[in-house]
Write a protein that holds these residues in place. Sequence first.
Motif, PDB file in Angstrom:
ATOM      1  N   PHE A 108       0.836  -1.202   0.000  1.00 20.58           N
ATOM      2  CA  PHE A 108       0.000   0.000   0.000  1.00 20.58           C
ATOM      3  C   PHE A 108       0.871   1.252   0.000  1.00 20.58           C
ATOM      4  CE2 PHE A 108      -2.007   3.416   2.339  1.00 20.58           C
ATOM      5  CZ  PHE A 108      -3.203   3.553   1.685  1.00 20.58           C
ATOM      6  N   TYR A 109       1.837   1.306   0.914  1.00 16.99           N
ATOM      7  CA  TYR A 109       2.714   2.467   1.033  1.00 16.99           C
ATOM      8  C   TYR A 109       3.555   2.640  -0.232  1.00 16.99           C
ATOM      9  CZ  TYR A 109       6.260   5.630   2.852  1.00 16.99           C
ATOM     10  OH  TYR A 109       7.096   6.694   3.037  1.00 16.99           O
ATOM     11  N   GLY A 110       4.097   1.540  -0.747  1.00 18.07           N
ATOM     12  CA  GLY A 110       4.929   1.623  -1.936  1.00 18.07           C
ATOM     13  C   GLY A 110       4.157   2.127  -3.146  1.00 18.07           C
ATOM     14  N   LEU A 111       2.927   1.641  -3.312  1.00 17.94           N
ATOM     15  CA  LEU A 111       2.138   2.053  -4.468  1.00 17.94           C
ATOM     16  C   LEU A 111       1.646   3.483  -4.344  1.00 17.94           C
ATOM     17  CD1 LEU A 111       0.653   1.402  -7.138  1.00 17.94           C
ATOM     18  CD2 LEU A 111      -1.242   0.594  -5.741  1.00 17.94           C
TER      19      LEU A 111
ATOM     20  N   HIS B 270       2.708   9.118  -5.162  1.00 20.49           N
ATOM     21  CA  HIS B 270       2.828  10.347  -4.368  1.00 20.49           C
ATOM     22  C   HIS B 270       1.469  10.946  -4.009  1.00 20.49           C
ATOM     23  CE1 HIS B 270       7.085  10.185  -5.153  1.00 20.49           C
ATOM     24  NE2 HIS B 270       6.842  10.163  -6.456  1.00 20.49           N
ATOM     25  N   LEU B 271       0.542  10.099  -3.594  1.00 18.81           N
ATOM     26  CA  LEU B 271      -0.781  10.582  -3.197  1.00 18.81           C
ATOM     27  C   LEU B 271      -0.736  11.069  -1.754  1.00 18.81           C
ATOM     28  CD1 LEU B 271      -3.151   7.880  -4.699  1.00 18.81           C
ATOM     29  CD2 LEU B 271      -2.746  10.180  -5.506  1.00 18.81           C
ATOM     30  N   PRO B 272      -1.140  12.293  -1.533  1.00 21.89           N
ATOM     31  CA  PRO B 272      -1.151  12.788  -0.148  1.00 21.89           C
ATOM     32  C   PRO B 272      -2.419  12.330   0.567  1.00 21.89           C
ATOM     33  CG  PRO B 272      -1.816  14.520  -1.650  1.00 21.89           C
ATOM     34  CD  PRO B 272      -1.478  13.316  -2.501  1.00 21.89           C
ATOM     35  N   PHE B 273      -2.260  11.693   1.691  1.00 23.31           N
ATOM     36  CA  PHE B 273      -3.395  11.295   2.515  1.00 23.31           C
ATOM     37  C   PHE B 273      -3.461  12.232   3.712  1.00 23.31           C
ATOM     38  CE2 PHE B 273      -2.428   7.160   0.510  1.00 23.31           C
ATOM     39  CZ  PHE B 273      -3.654   6.931  -0.060  1.00 23.31           C
ATOM     40  N   PRO B 274      -4.626  12.784   3.983  1.00 22.96           N
ATOM     41  CA  PRO B 274      -4.726  13.673   5.142  1.00 22.96           C
ATOM     42  C   PRO B 274      -4.555  12.873   6.429  1.00 22.96           C
ATOM     43  CG  PRO B 274      -6.886  13.302   4.161  1.00 22.96           C
ATOM     44  CD  PRO B 274      -5.887  12.651   3.265  1.00 22.96           C
ATOM     45  N   PRO B 275      -4.022  13.533   7.446  1.00 25.98           N
ATOM     46  CA  PRO B 275      -3.884  12.827   8.723  1.00 25.98           C
ATOM     47  C   PRO B 275      -5.259  12.592   9.346  1.00 25.98           C
ATOM     48  CG  PRO B 275      -3.326  15.130   8.988  1.00 25.98           C
ATOM     49  CD  PRO B 275      -3.554  14.900   7.516  1.00 25.98           C
ATOM     50  N   GLY B 276      -5.324  11.622  10.204  1.00 28.08           N
ATOM     51  CA  GLY B 276      -6.582  11.342  10.890  1.00 28.08           C
ATOM     52  C   GLY B 276      -6.918  12.419  11.899  1.00 28.08           C
TER      53      GLY B 276
END
Length: 157
Positions: free
Chosen positions: A135-138, A144-150
């Motif tokens: 998941f992290y590698g892809l 380079h998809l930015p995921f917002p913090p929880g």
Amino acid sequence: MHSRASLGLAIAIMLLAGWGALSALDWPWKAKLFPLVIGIPLFCLAAAEALWCAFGARGARGAAADFQMSSDQPREVVIRRTAIAVGWIVGFFALIALLGFPIAVAVLVFAYLKVQGREGWLFNIVFTAVVWACFYGLFDLLLHLPFPPGWLFEWFA
């Protein structure tokens, strides 16, 4: 009537997918990747459906089927299993909101394997690590998809 409606829908999807893919051709590579990856196969599938509706054999129609829960299991078992599946999905959404997507994936895989799958600790830890690394590698390293913090990280950071 069914064939004409399917043909009309297939042509409409072809037009929309074709328009989306063609309009994305002038965009930068990262921006056009998603519309092309979705639009081209969607156009091809809709074209196949249109050809099938236009030239396919017209067989006898079956009666419309009603939605049924599993008929080979008792109703209580089916309802319990459905509720458990819905609980896992709602729990995953809650984890995403609270911890953020990357951490939620690892927590969900670990919890599901341990609670629902009743797997051993070693398999659980190794499989969770492999899934999270993929998941992290892809999504992070490659796309380079930015995921917002929880929310928890926003509240306590």
